[in-house]
Scaffold this motif. Structure first.
Motif, PDB file in Angstrom:
ATOM      1  N   ALA A 281     -27.819  -5.446  26.520  1.00 51.97           N
ATOM      2  CA  ALA A 281     -28.046  -6.682  27.274  1.00 51.97           C
ATOM      3  C   ALA A 281     -29.297  -7.376  26.770  1.00 51.97           C
ATOM      4  CB  ALA A 281     -28.197  -6.364  28.767  1.00 51.97           C
ATOM      5  N   SER A 282     -29.247  -8.715  26.701  1.00 49.85           N
ATOM      6  CA  SER A 282     -30.434  -9.492  26.366  1.00 49.85           C
ATOM      7  C   SER A 282     -30.331 -10.845  27.026  1.00 49.85           C
ATOM      8  CB  SER A 282     -30.581  -9.650  24.850  1.00 49.85           C
ATOM      9  OG  SER A 282     -29.527 -10.451  24.326  1.00 49.85           O
ATOM     10  N   ARG A 283     -31.489 -11.473  27.216  1.00 49.36           N
ATOM     11  CA  ARG A 283     -31.531 -12.814  27.792  1.00 49.36           C
ATOM     12  C   ARG A 283     -32.815 -13.494  27.328  1.00 49.36           C
ATOM     13  NH1 ARG A 283     -29.442 -15.896  32.059  1.00 49.36           N
ATOM     14  NH2 ARG A 283     -30.929 -17.405  32.893  1.00 49.36           N
ATOM     15  N   GLY A 284     -32.653 -14.744  26.914  1.00 46.85           N
ATOM     16  CA  GLY A 284     -33.824 -15.526  26.549  1.00 46.85           C
ATOM     17  C   GLY A 284     -34.630 -14.956  25.411  1.00 46.85           C
ATOM     18  N   GLY A 285     -33.977 -14.271  24.483  1.00 43.79           N
ATOM     19  CA  GLY A 285     -34.684 -13.814  23.294  1.00 43.79           C
ATOM     20  C   GLY A 285     -35.346 -12.462  23.409  1.00 43.79           C
TER      21      GLY A 285
ATOM     22  N   GLY B 212     -24.728 -13.405   5.970  1.00 44.88           N
ATOM     23  CA  GLY B 212     -26.176 -13.423   6.145  1.00 44.88           C
ATOM     24  C   GLY B 212     -26.646 -12.071   6.625  1.00 44.88           C
ATOM     25  N   VAL B 213     -27.174 -12.052   7.859  1.00 46.88           N
ATOM     26  CA  VAL B 213     -27.671 -10.793   8.416  1.00 46.88           C
ATOM     27  C   VAL B 213     -26.844 -10.427   9.638  1.00 46.88           C
ATOM     28  CG1 VAL B 213     -30.015 -11.207   7.590  1.00 46.88           C
ATOM     29  CG2 VAL B 213     -29.350 -11.992   9.881  1.00 46.88           C
ATOM     30  N   LEU B 214     -27.075  -9.243  10.157  1.00 45.96           N
ATOM     31  CA  LEU B 214     -26.412  -8.786  11.369  1.00 45.96           C
ATOM     32  C   LEU B 214     -26.895  -9.613  12.566  1.00 45.96           C
ATOM     33  CD1 LEU B 214     -24.683  -6.598  12.869  1.00 45.96           C
ATOM     34  CD2 LEU B 214     -26.804  -5.282  13.096  1.00 45.96           C
ATOM     35  N   LEU B 215     -25.941 -10.098  13.367  1.00 43.25           N
ATOM     36  CA  LEU B 215     -26.220 -10.805  14.621  1.00 43.25           C
ATOM     37  C   LEU B 215     -27.282 -11.894  14.459  1.00 43.25           C
ATOM     38  CD1 LEU B 215     -26.191  -7.736  17.038  1.00 43.25           C
ATOM     39  CD2 LEU B 215     -24.486  -9.564  16.929  1.00 43.25           C
ATOM     40  N   PRO B 216     -27.018 -12.896  13.615  1.00 45.91           N
ATOM     41  CA  PRO B 216     -27.992 -13.979  13.454  1.00 45.91           C
ATOM     42  C   PRO B 216     -28.245 -14.686  14.784  1.00 45.91           C
ATOM     43  CG  PRO B 216     -25.859 -14.584  12.531  1.00 45.91           C
ATOM     44  CD  PRO B 216     -25.796 -13.126  12.853  1.00 45.91           C
ATOM     45  N   GLY B 217     -29.508 -14.994  15.063  1.00 46.61           N
ATOM     46  CA  GLY B 217     -29.879 -15.662  16.304  1.00 46.61           C
ATOM     47  C   GLY B 217     -30.249 -14.715  17.421  1.00 46.61           C
ATOM     48  N   TYR B 218     -29.969 -13.431  17.272  1.00 40.84           N
ATOM     49  CA  TYR B 218     -30.328 -12.450  18.293  1.00 40.84           C
ATOM     50  C   TYR B 218     -31.715 -11.873  17.991  1.00 40.84           C
ATOM     51  CZ  TYR B 218     -25.821 -12.366  20.677  1.00 40.84           C
ATOM     52  OH  TYR B 218     -24.717 -12.701  21.419  1.00 40.84           O
ATOM     53  N   PRO B 219     -32.440 -11.456  19.024  1.00 39.83           N
ATOM     54  CA  PRO B 219     -33.775 -10.881  18.802  1.00 39.83           C
ATOM     55  C   PRO B 219     -33.692  -9.565  18.023  1.00 39.83           C
ATOM     56  CG  PRO B 219     -33.119 -10.635  21.100  1.00 39.83           C
ATOM     57  CD  PRO B 219     -32.114 -11.542  20.467  1.00 39.83           C
ATOM     58  N   GLU B 220     -34.759  -9.239  17.326  1.00 40.46           N
ATOM     59  CA  GLU B 220     -34.792  -8.062  16.475  1.00 40.46           C
ATOM     60  C   GLU B 220     -34.485  -6.767  17.232  1.00 40.46           C
ATOM     61  OE1 GLU B 220     -34.839  -5.943  13.064  1.00 40.46           O
ATOM     62  OE2 GLU B 220     -34.873  -8.126  13.294  1.00 40.46           O
ATOM     63  N   PRO B 221     -34.985  -6.580  18.476  1.00 44.34           N
ATOM     64  CA  PRO B 221     -34.643  -5.327  19.187  1.00 44.34           C
ATOM     65  C   PRO B 221     -33.142  -5.163  19.407  1.00 44.34           C
ATOM     66  CG  PRO B 221     -36.531  -6.393  20.215  1.00 44.34           C
ATOM     67  CD  PRO B 221     -35.996  -7.363  19.215  1.00 44.34           C
TER      68      PRO B 221
ATOM     69  N   SER C  69     -26.603 -12.190  27.671  1.00 42.40           N
ATOM     70  CA  SER C  69     -25.690 -11.719  26.635  1.00 42.40           C
ATOM     71  C   SER C  69     -25.467 -10.225  26.815  1.00 42.40           C
ATOM     72  CB  SER C  69     -26.273 -11.988  25.242  1.00 42.40           C
ATOM     73  OG  SER C  69     -25.463 -11.405  24.242  1.00 42.40           O
ATOM     74  N   LEU C  70     -24.218  -9.824  26.936  1.00 44.28           N
ATOM     75  CA  LEU C  70     -23.850  -8.420  27.091  1.00 44.28           C
ATOM     76  C   LEU C  70     -22.908  -8.061  25.949  1.00 44.28           C
ATOM     77  CD1 LEU C  70     -23.222  -8.435  30.940  1.00 44.28           C
ATOM     78  CD2 LEU C  70     -25.123  -7.320  29.769  1.00 44.28           C
ATOM     79  N   LEU C  71     -23.394  -7.300  25.001  1.00 44.83           N
ATOM     80  CA  LEU C  71     -22.613  -6.927  23.820  1.00 44.83           C
ATOM     81  C   LEU C  71     -22.061  -5.522  23.997  1.00 44.83           C
ATOM     82  CD1 LEU C  71     -25.005  -8.199  20.983  1.00 44.83           C
ATOM     83  CD2 LEU C  71     -23.012  -9.362  21.943  1.00 44.83           C
ATOM     84  N   SER C  72     -20.736  -5.384  23.957  1.00 42.68           N
ATOM     85  CA  SER C  72     -20.135  -4.052  24.039  1.00 42.68           C
ATOM     86  C   SER C  72     -20.317  -3.345  22.700  1.00 42.68           C
ATOM     87  CB  SER C  72     -18.657  -4.149  24.410  1.00 42.68           C
ATOM     88  OG  SER C  72     -17.961  -4.946  23.474  1.00 42.68           O
TER      89      SER C  72
END
Length: 719
Positions: A335-339, A184-193, A324-327
Motif C-alpha cells: 500500500a502507498s499514498r501520496g508518494g 524503463g524501470v520497474l513501476l515508474p512514478g512509484y516511490p522507491e520503497p 494505491s494497493l498493489l497485489s
C-alpha cells in the motif's frame, strides 16, 4: 407497465464509470428518459481484482459485474453487441449484428485497446491484457504450459500480472521461466520503497526483471534489445490506444484515438456525447487507471441528468493523490499514498480484499431497487384503432428494410393494400400459423428475432417451407420518435430471421399498449406427402429432442434480480436464436413418424399430444433430458414460470413416482422458441444422430414409444 419516455440515453460499454453511474441514475431516474446499455460482453471485469482472478484467489463471477443483472435491476435496456460505427452527426450507432441504434444522448466507456505498434500490430505469441473485459477468455486458452513466458510492461498492471501468473504456476505445479520486461524501470512514478518491496516479491517468485529493454517484431520473431526473446508466450501490458470504432468516428479525438472531452466529460465536438474512463482524453493527461473512472461516475451521472434537463453541469476534478494497493501474487499486497510507503504484507491484502469486495457488492446484494420515473404528462394514449402507430413513424421504420421477395407475391408491403395477395401453386398445401406474445426482454432487435423464429417453428415442425409472413406488433406508450426506433429495431430483427428462412414479410398491423409484444402469421408451402404430423408415432420408435429445456425458468428468473445469473441467461438467449430450420433440413431423408415443436405446453404437454394423436404410450428417460445451464438450481430456489402450474395438469396422465419435484417442474416448463420433438424408427437412430450432429444440432434421445395399454389415463411413464 413501462412509463412513457421521450428521450433515449445510450451508454456504450460496461466499464466502471457506466456501472456505477447506472446505479445512481436508477436511484434518481430522469423523467421521460429511457436508458440503454450496449456491450459485447455480459460480464464486465473489475480491473482491481483481475490479478486475483489469475492467481486463483477469486472466481470469474467474483470479479465481474453481471451486466444482465445490473440492467434489469436498474430498469436499463441491455443490448449485447459491439458498436462498429458511431455517427454523432446523425446520432446513430451501427452494431455488429447489422442493426442500427439511434440516440438523443450518448455516453462512452469502452476502455482502450493495446498499442501493438512496437511489434507491428501483433504476433501469434502475444496476448494483450486489454481489453480487460475479454482477457480472461484469452488467458484460459493460453495459460497452461511450461514454456518460457514474458510480461511486457512493468507498470502497476504488468507487475501485478507477472506476480499473479507466478502464483498460478505455483498452485498448478508449473515451472515455466517467467520474466518481466520494462522499457524503463520497474513501476515508474512509484516511490522507491514501493519499488524495492515489489522487487523482493519478484525475486521470491524467481521472476527475472529486465529493465530498459525494448521488445519488437522482426521477420524471424520477437526480439528484446536486438537479441531473440526467450519466450514463446508474451503477455502485453504496456501502451494503449483508443478503440478503432472511436478513432474512426466523427468525434474529435487525440492522436491516440481517445475522445477529447471537456472537464464536464462532454465531447469537445458534440455536447450530446460524453466519455469517461480509459477512452476519454482530458485536457491534462491522466493515467489510464480504474481509480479515475470510479471517481468520474458521480460526475457523469449528475451531468447526464443535468444536460438532459437543462441544468448546470459539474466539472470533474481528478484526485491528486489516491490510495494505491498493489497485489503481489499470493495473498499479500503493498500500500502507498501520496508518494510514501504505508504498509506491506498479508494484512494489506486483506484490507484490499475488503475494499474490492465492497465495490463488487454494489452490483450484488446492494443493487438498487429502481423507482419508475414519472410519465410525460403531455402524452395521451388511445385504444382501439386510435391506438395504431402513426403512419409517419411506420413509414420511417420500414422504409430501409429489404425483405426477401418470394415468387407469387402479387401485393405485399410495397402495394400498401389492406391485405396481401398471394398466388399459390395448386398442387401444394398452404400451411399457416400464428404466434403472438409479450416481450420477455426490453431489447427490440433480439425480441424481433426470437418472435420470428418462434412463429416459424410451427412450419418447420410440419416440414413446410416458409413463404410469407404478416406482423402484429404492440409498441409501448412512448414518444412517436422512440416508437419509430423500437419498431425499426424489432422489425429489423424479425426480417433478419425471415430473410434467412426465405420468408417474405408482406405487411402487418401495429397498436400501442402497456408493453411491447409481437407475433407473426406465417404461411408455408409443403408437399402433402412430406408433411409431418403429431399423429403417426409407432411402438418401438425413439424420441429425439433438439434443444435443451428451461427457457421458462430462465426468463422467470429475469424478474427476480436476486435469482438472475447473467451467464445462465446469456446461454438461454443464444439457444433462443437457434433456428429449428437446421434440424428440419437435416431430417429430410429420414422417415419421421411424428413431430411437434416444444413450446408453451412444456415437454410433457407436447408428448401427451403425440400420445393422444397417435394412440400410443411413451417411456421417458428423465436422466437424458437436456437442460439449460443453471435451470435446476433456479427451480430449487423456487423459480418457475407462471404457466407452469397450468401445465402440470398433464401429470394426471403420467406415472411420476420415481421423479423428483424439481424435475417435474422442468418437464412442465413452457418453452419459447423450443426445439423439435421427433418420433423416428429405432433403426434410423444412428444415422439421425450423426446427421444432426454434423448439422450442428446437439439432439438428445429421451425415450421410446410403447404400445398403449388398457389404462388410457397413464400414457407417459417417467423413470
Amino acid at each position: 407497465m413501462t412509463p412513457s419516455a421521450n428521450h433515449d440515453l445510450v451508454l456504450v460499454g460496461g466499464g466502471h464509470s457506466h456501472a456505477l453511474a447506472l446505479r445512481m441514475l436508477a436511484m434518481k431516474p430522469v423523467p421521460g428518459v429511457r436508458i440503454t446499455l450496449v456491450s459485447p460482453d455480459a460480464l464486465s471485469a473489475y480491473s482491481g481484482m483481475l490479478p486475483g482472478l489469475i492467481a486463483g484467489h477469486y472466481s470469474l463471477t467474483d470479479t465481474h459485474v453481471d451486466l444482465f443483472r445490473l440492467c434489469i435491476a436498474t430498469g436499463t435496456r441491455f443490448i449485447r453487441a459491439a458498436v462498429t460505427t458511431i455517427c454523432s452527426a446523425e446520432r446513430r450507432l451501427t452494431l455488429d449484428d447489422g442493426s442500427t441504434l439511434e440516440y438523443d444522448w450518448l455516453s462512452l466507456d469502452v476502455g482502450a485497446t493495446p498499442d501493438l505498434q512496437p511489434v507491428s500490430g501483433g504476433h501469434p505469441d502475444i496476448v494483450p491484457v486489454k481489453p480487460v473485459a475479454s482477457f480472461h477468455e484469452r488467458w484460459q486458452q493460453w495459460r497452461d504450459g511450461d514454456s518460457p513466458l514474458a510480461v511486457v510492461g512493468a507498470g502497476a498492471g504488468g507487475t501485478e500480472m507477472a506476480l499473479a501468473i507466478a502464483e498460478h504456476q505455483r498452485q498448478t505445479g508449473r515451472n515455466g521461466a517467467l520474466s518481466l520486461i520494462s522499457g524503463g524501470v520497474l513501476l515508474p512514478g512509484y516511490p522507491e520503497p514501493v519499488r524495492r518491496r515489489m522487487q523482493r516479491y519478484l525475486d521470491d517468485y524467481n521472476i527475472q526483471l529486465r529493465e530498459h529493454t525494448r521488445v519488437e517484431k522482426r521477420d524471424d520473431g520477437l526480439y528484446a534489445n536486438d537479441a531473440p526473446l526467450d519466450a514463446t508466450r508474451v503477455l502485453w501490458c504496456t501502451g494503449v490506444r483508443g478503440t478503432r470504432v472511436i478513432a474512426d468516428s466523427d468525434l474529435d479525438c487525440d492522436d491516440k484515438g481517445f475522445v477529447r472531452v471537456q472537464d464536464t466529460l462532454q465531447s469537445r465536438s458534440d455536447p450530446r456525447v460524453f466519455a469517461a474512463g480509459d477512452c476519454a482524453a482530458f485536457p491534462e493527461s491522466l493515467p489510464k487507471a480504474g481509480v479515475y473512472a470510479v471517481r468520474q461516475a458521480k460526475v457523469l451521472a449528475h451531468n447526464l441528468t443535468a444536460a438532459i434537463t437543462g441544468q448546470p453541469l459539474q466539472a470533474y476534478r481528478p484526485q491528486k493523490h489516491f490510495l494505491s494497493l498493489l497485489s503481489a501474487g499470493g495473498k499479500q499486497a503493498v500500500a502507498s499514498r501520496g508518494g510514501t510507503l504505508s504498509a506491506a504484507g498479508h494484512w494489506v491484502w486483506r484490507w484490499k480484499n475488503r475494499i474490492d469486495q465492497a465495490f463488487m457488492d454494489k452490483f450484488d446484494s446492494q443493487l438498487p431497487t429502481m423507482s419508475a420515473p414519472p410519465p410525460d404528462p403531455d402524452v395521451l394514449h388511445c385504444a382501439g384503432c386510435g391506438a395504431k402507430v402513426g403512419s409517419d413513424a411506420l413509414h420511417d421504420a420500414l422504409r430501409d428494410l429489404q425483405p426477401h421477395i418470394s415468387e407469387g407475391i402479387e401485393a405485399g408491403m410495397d402495394a400498401a393494400d389492406d391485405a396481401a395477395i398471394i398466388h399459390w401453386a395448386g398442387n401444394q398445401r398452404l400451411v399457416q400459423s400464428l404466434d403472438f406474445f409479450p416481450a420477455f426482454i426490453d431489447e427490440p432487435f433480439l425480441f424481433g428475432r426470437v418472435a420470428a423464429l418462434h412463429s416459424l417453428s410451427d412450419l418447420y415442425a410440419m416440414n413446410a417451407t416458409p413463404h410469407s409472413a404478416l406482423a402484429n406488433v404492440t409498441l409501448p406508450w412512448h414518444h412517436p420518435k422512440l416508437q419509430g426506433r423500437d419498431l425499426h429495431r424489432l422489425m429489423a430483427g424479425a426480417v433478419t430471421e425471415l430473410n434467412a428462412a426465405g420468408c417474405t414479410l408482406v405487411g402487418g398491423h401495429t397498436i400501442e399498449g402497456p408493453q411491447m409484444a409481437a407475433g407473426f402469421t406465417v404461411n408455408g408451402q409443403a408437399d402433402p406427402q412430406q408433411l409431418w404430423h403429431k399423429g403417426g408415432a409407432r411402438a418401438g420408435d425413439r424420441l429425439l429432442l433438439t434443444k435443451p429445456l428451461g427457457t421458462g425458468v430462465q426468463l422467470a428468473a429475469m424478474m427476480q434480480k436476486d435469482k438472475l445469473h447473467g451467464p445462465w441467461l446469456d446461454a438461454t438467449l443464444k439457444h433462443l436464436l437457434v433456428s429449428n430450420r437446421i434440424a428440419q433440413h437435416a431430417m429430410q431423408d429420414i422417415p419421421v413418424h411424428a413431430c411437434t415443436d416444444v413450446t408453451g405446453f412444456g415437454l410433457l404437454g407436447h408428448l401427451h399430444e403425440i400420445c393422444q394423436q397417435s394412440d400410443v404410450a411413451m417411456a421417458i428417460d428423465t436422466d437424458s433430458i437436456p437442460m439449460l445451464p443453471g435451470t435446476l438450481p433456479l427451480i430449487e430456489k423456487g423459480v418457475s414460470s407462471t404457466l407452469n402450474e397450468a401445465n402440470r395438469n398433464v401429470l394426471m396422465h403420467c406415472d411420476t413416482q420415481q421423479v423428483a419435484e424439481p424435475l417435474l417442474t422442468l418437464l412442465c416448463d413452457p418453452q419459447t422458441a423450443g426445439g423439435l420433438l421427433f418420433s423416428i424408427p429405432e433403426e434410423a437412430l444412428p444415422r439421425v444422430l450423426t446427421q444432426l450432429r454434423e448439422a450442428g444440432v446437439n439432439a438428445s434421445e429421451i425415450g421410446k414409444v410403447l404400445v398403449k395399454n388398457g389404462d388410457s389415463s397413464r400414457d407417459i411413464l417417467l423413470h
